[in-house]
Design a protein around this motif. Sequence first.
Motif, short mmCIF file in Angstrom:
data_model
loop_
_atom_site.label_atom_id
_atom_site.label_comp_id
_atom_site.label_asym_id
_atom_site.label_seq_id
_atom_site.Cartn_x
_atom_site.Cartn_y
_atom_site.Cartn_z
N GLN A 1 102.54 8.04 103.43
CA GLN A 1 101.70 8.45 104.56
C GLN A 1 100.41 7.63 104.62
O GLN A 1 100.02 7.17 105.69
N GLU A 2 99.75 7.49 103.49
CA GLU A 2 98.47 6.77 103.44
C GLU A 2 98.62 5.29 103.80
O GLU A 2 97.67 4.66 104.24
N ASN A 3 99.81 4.74 103.59
CA ASN A 3 100.04 3.32 103.85
C ASN A 3 100.91 3.07 105.07
O ASN A 3 101.48 1.99 105.22
N SER A 4 101.01 4.07 105.92
CA SER A 4 101.72 3.96 107.21
C SER A 4 103.19 3.56 107.06
O SER A 4 103.70 2.75 107.84
N THR B 1 105.53 6.00 107.06
CA THR B 1 106.34 7.04 107.70
C THR B 1 107.02 6.41 108.92
O THR B 1 106.42 5.62 109.65
#
Length: 175
Positions: free
Chosen positions: A115-118, A120
């Motif tokens: 999630q933090e590193n896009s 998804t």
Amino acid sequence: MAEIEWPWQYSFPPFFTLQPHADTRAKQIAAWKSLVLEYYRITKQAVVDVREIHTNPLFNNASINRKLPSEAVLVILEELGKSGNASPLDKTKQRWLVYWHTLEEWGDIIYNWAQENSFTGSVCTFFELTQGEDTSEQEFHGLDTEVLIRSLKTLEAARKAEIISFDDNQGVKFF
């Protein structure tokens, strides 16, 4: 590999013999559980083969000439299993996976990173997750593939990811 800081008990010969007194034994097993998890975290290993424990420095302190008997190792692994930190790989319980985080915790760590590193909505191969440059600073970098798969299955169950196979690779799509 990082250097292990052995606890004081590791140089105490009775630590290598399961103690008969219930309270002492409970403290001893708790200390062993903690030591096993720390050792496997630092060495980034995951598999314990009970038949080969006497070649493992964790269960064999050569400086005091003490080895933890395989029966005691099994007791510790069973206790780790109860807390979600180990599971047998075979029916005879001679080979075990050890998780310094539970599978659910690993799944959460990996999902939070995605999630933090896009990541998804996209696919990462198992290799990218455990060996890739994007994860080199992550705790799951170098994670055993079987532990990774079991962790990702917890995300599948929570409908946060799907394990996929393509060509000769395996990967995961994060939702």
